[in-house]
Motif scaffolding. Structure first.
Motif, PDB file in Angstrom:
ATOM      1  N   LEU A  57       4.580  -1.161  -6.980  1.00  0.00           N
ATOM      2  CA  LEU A  57       3.935   0.141  -7.798  1.00  0.00           C
ATOM      3  C   LEU A  57       4.286   1.209  -7.993  1.00  0.00           C
ATOM      4  N   LYS A  58       4.330   1.999  -9.005  1.00  0.00           N
ATOM      5  CA  LYS A  58       4.815   3.299  -9.210  1.00  0.00           C
ATOM      6  C   LYS A  58       3.735   4.309  -9.672  1.00  0.00           C
ATOM      7  N   TYR A  59       3.454   5.067  -8.749  1.00  0.00           N
ATOM      8  CA  TYR A  59       2.365   6.198  -9.194  1.00  0.00           C
ATOM      9  C   TYR A  59       3.043   7.560  -9.188  1.00  0.00           C
ATOM     10  N   LYS A  60       2.703   8.319 -10.499  1.00  0.00           N
ATOM     11  CA  LYS A  60       3.189   9.460 -10.421  1.00  0.00           C
ATOM     12  C   LYS A  60       2.495  10.224 -11.493  1.00  0.00           C
ATOM     13  N   GLY A  61       2.450  11.705 -11.305  1.00  0.00           N
ATOM     14  CA  GLY A  61       1.478  12.545 -12.246  1.00  0.00           C
ATOM     15  C   GLY A  61       1.676  14.044 -11.923  1.00  0.00           C
ATOM     16  N   VAL A  62       0.694  14.709 -12.490  1.00  0.00           N
ATOM     17  CA  VAL A  62       0.512  16.189 -12.482  1.00  0.00           C
ATOM     18  C   VAL A  62      -0.964  16.307 -12.601  1.00  0.00           C
ATOM     19  N   GLU A  63      -1.442  17.215 -11.627  1.00  0.00           N
ATOM     20  CA  GLU A  63      -2.923  17.417 -11.608  1.00  0.00           C
ATOM     21  C   GLU A  63      -2.870  19.039 -11.429  1.00  0.00           C
ATOM     22  N   THR A  64      -3.446  19.467 -12.504  1.00  0.00           N
ATOM     23  CA  THR A  64      -3.700  21.041 -12.661  1.00  0.00           C
ATOM     24  C   THR A  64      -5.170  21.526 -12.631  1.00  0.00           C
ATOM     25  N   GLY A  65      -5.408  22.793 -12.463  1.00  0.00           N
ATOM     26  CA  GLY A  65      -6.695  23.324 -12.567  1.00  0.00           C
ATOM     27  C   GLY A  65      -6.660  24.823 -12.517  1.00  0.00           C
ATOM     28  N   LEU A  92     -15.772  30.396 -16.160  1.00  0.00           N
ATOM     29  CA  LEU A  92     -15.073  29.142 -16.818  1.00  0.00           C
ATOM     30  C   LEU A  92     -14.051  28.402 -16.160  1.00  0.00           C
ATOM     31  N   TYR A  93     -14.067  26.938 -16.374  1.00  0.00           N
ATOM     32  CA  TYR A  93     -12.955  26.049 -15.529  1.00  0.00           C
ATOM     33  C   TYR A  93     -12.332  25.205 -16.516  1.00  0.00           C
ATOM     34  N   THR A  94     -11.154  24.529 -16.252  1.00  0.00           N
ATOM     35  CA  THR A  94     -10.683  23.425 -16.743  1.00  0.00           C
ATOM     36  C   THR A  94      -9.842  22.924 -15.723  1.00  0.00           C
ATOM     37  N   ASN A  95      -9.666  21.519 -15.647  1.00  0.00           N
ATOM     38  CA  ASN A  95      -8.648  20.926 -14.955  1.00  0.00           C
ATOM     39  C   ASN A  95      -8.063  19.636 -15.777  1.00  0.00           C
ATOM     40  N   ALA A  96      -6.743  19.301 -15.513  1.00  0.00           N
ATOM     41  CA  ALA A  96      -6.476  18.231 -16.152  1.00  0.00           C
ATOM     42  C   ALA A  96      -5.403  17.638 -15.402  1.00  0.00           C
ATOM     43  N   SER A  97      -5.313  16.078 -15.545  1.00  0.00           N
ATOM     44  CA  SER A  97      -4.441  15.190 -14.726  1.00  0.00           C
ATOM     45  C   SER A  97      -3.951  14.504 -15.789  1.00  0.00           C
ATOM     46  N   PHE A  98      -2.580  13.943 -15.470  1.00  0.00           N
ATOM     47  CA  PHE A  98      -1.686  13.317 -16.236  1.00  0.00           C
ATOM     48  C   PHE A  98      -0.926  12.422 -15.337  1.00  0.00           C
ATOM     49  N   SER A 116      -6.537   2.246 -15.048  1.00  0.00           N
ATOM     50  CA  SER A 116      -5.952   3.618 -14.696  1.00  0.00           C
ATOM     51  C   SER A 116      -5.409   4.439 -15.826  1.00  0.00           C
ATOM     52  N   PRO A 117      -6.344   5.230 -16.243  1.00  0.00           N
ATOM     53  CA  PRO A 117      -6.077   6.111 -17.427  1.00  0.00           C
ATOM     54  C   PRO A 117      -4.691   7.070 -17.252  1.00  0.00           C
ATOM     55  N   ASP A 118      -4.149   7.433 -18.432  1.00  0.00           N
ATOM     56  CA  ASP A 118      -2.963   8.218 -18.248  1.00  0.00           C
ATOM     57  C   ASP A 118      -3.411   9.911 -18.247  1.00  0.00           C
ATOM     58  N   TYR A 119      -4.747   9.924 -18.649  1.00  0.00           N
ATOM     59  CA  TYR A 119      -5.004  11.391 -18.492  1.00  0.00           C
ATOM     60  C   TYR A 119      -6.550  11.354 -18.237  1.00  0.00           C
ATOM     61  N   VAL A 120      -7.011  12.436 -17.610  1.00  0.00           N
ATOM     62  CA  VAL A 120      -8.300  12.806 -17.440  1.00  0.00           C
ATOM     63  C   VAL A 120      -8.497  14.378 -17.537  1.00  0.00           C
ATOM     64  N   VAL A 121      -9.243  15.116 -18.299  1.00  0.00           N
ATOM     65  CA  VAL A 121      -9.355  16.434 -18.774  1.00  0.00           C
ATOM     66  C   VAL A 121     -10.841  16.750 -18.573  1.00  0.00           C
ATOM     67  N   ASN A 122     -11.133  17.794 -17.980  1.00  0.00           N
ATOM     68  CA  ASN A 122     -12.569  18.252 -17.680  1.00  0.00           C
ATOM     69  C   ASN A 122     -12.406  19.842 -17.940  1.00  0.00           C
ATOM     70  N   TRP A 123     -13.504  20.146 -18.591  1.00  0.00           N
ATOM     71  CA  TRP A 123     -13.821  21.785 -18.508  1.00  0.00           C
ATOM     72  C   TRP A 123     -15.134  21.887 -18.987  1.00  0.00           C
ATOM     73  N   GLY A 124     -15.454  23.209 -18.633  1.00  0.00           N
ATOM     74  CA  GLY A 124     -16.857  23.524 -18.617  1.00  0.00           C
ATOM     75  C   GLY A 124     -17.068  24.999 -18.335  1.00  0.00           C
ATOM     76  N   ALA A 125     -18.399  25.465 -18.220  1.00  0.00           N
ATOM     77  CA  ALA A 125     -18.508  26.823 -17.983  1.00  0.00           C
ATOM     78  C   ALA A 125     -19.938  26.921 -17.074  1.00  0.00           C
ATOM     79  N   THR A 126     -20.182  28.161 -16.683  1.00  0.00           N
ATOM     80  CA  THR A 126     -21.729  28.384 -15.961  1.00  0.00           C
ATOM     81  C   THR A 126     -21.872  29.744 -16.344  1.00  0.00           C
ATOM     82  N   PHE A 127     -23.088  29.725 -16.949  1.00  0.00           N
ATOM     83  CA  PHE A 127     -23.914  31.200 -17.414  1.00  0.00           C
ATOM     84  C   PHE A 127     -24.966  31.399 -16.489  1.00  0.00           C
TER      85      PHE A 127
END
Length: 270
Positions: free
Chosen positions: A119-127, A138-144, A174-185
């Protein structure tokens, strides 16, 4: 070490050397008063997974044929902050390979374990997180990801024409991407409002990739009021009542939760 009824005693011992190595280099922010800091790091590790003990549904002569799974992982990334800490960010690239994956193949009344492939796993996780003002962040994070079967063939010893090749298929759920974003006021000193949005890519439900669950997006929101020792929160999960499936298998799928509106309270006793 396994004793099954009146059958023979099965005794197996596995050992391996599992090295781990990591290093971090500070590129910026050596000075404690620096407005920017950046750290770069890298890591390498190996691991192994011994096979499970044989069960009553496993023939006695199979145990000696199974080897441990070997796992190797590479990872590089960076973490840092800027604007006196108002901005923080991180990014990571990883690549992991799992070789000798053990599968159980049914033959008559028995389940035969076999080292089937890799099995091969590879990806990029950012935030990134940004404090736009004392009252807004504000925040955002994305994983591919690209999680796939490598060289993977399930062999049928009785009839090679029934061999199953999974090479190149997507791993199940196993999704190819997961993206989250949001904000706090923070409209007032006693009130805060938070919203979060989550995007999840489509997923295959089985190793043969015969069926795919569609992608989906969820919206959550929550507001909190604090007055002295009292705290009250009103929140809504899946605000727009999105219909979606979050998991599944070769025969069934699991629906996600519908909209949920919750009111919670807490009281602090000093």
């Amino acid at each position: 070490d396994n004793q099954r009824g009146t059958g023979p005693k099965v005794d197996q011992t596995f050992d391996a050397f599992s090295p781990k190595l990591s290093a971090t280099v500070k590129l910026a922010g050596v000075d404690a008063n620096s407005a920017t800091s950046v750290n770069v790091y890298g890591a390498y590790s190996q691991a192994f997974l011994p096979p499970r003990r044989p069960s009553a549904l496993t023939p006695d002569n199979v145990a000696d044929q199974i080897e441990p799974e070997d796992i190797s992982n590479y990872e590089v990334g960076l973490k840092g902050s800027a604007l006196q800490g108002r901005v923080s960010f991180e990014a990571t690239y990883f690549r992991m390979t799992e070789e000798g994956v053990v599968l159980s193949i049914r033959q008559g009344p028995f389940f035969i374990p076999t080292n089937a492939g890799e099995l091969k796993y590879k990806g990029v996780e950012t935030g990134i997180r940004f404090a736009a003002s004392p009252k807004i962040s504000l925040y955002t994070n994305a994983s591919f990801y690209r999680n796939r079967f490598g060289d993977f063939v399930i062999e049928d010893e009785e009839d090679p024409s029934n061999d199953v090749s999974l090479t190149g298929n997507r791993l199940a759920i196993s999704p190819d991407y997961v993206v989250n974003w949001g904000a706090t006021f923070l409209p007032t000193a006693s009130t805060d409002i938070t919203f979060d949005v989550k995007h999840v890519g489509d997923t295959a439900t089985d190793r043969e990739n015969t069926f795919t669950l569609p992608s989906y997006t969820l919206f959550d929101i929550a507001g909190t009021w604090r007055g002295g020792p009292l705290r009250v929160t009103l929140s809504a999960k899946n605000l727009f009542n999105q219909e979606y499936y979050w998991s599944g298998g070769s025969e069934t799928v699991d629906p996600g939760s519908p909209r949920q509106v919750l009111v919670t309270t807490s009281f602090l006793f000093k």
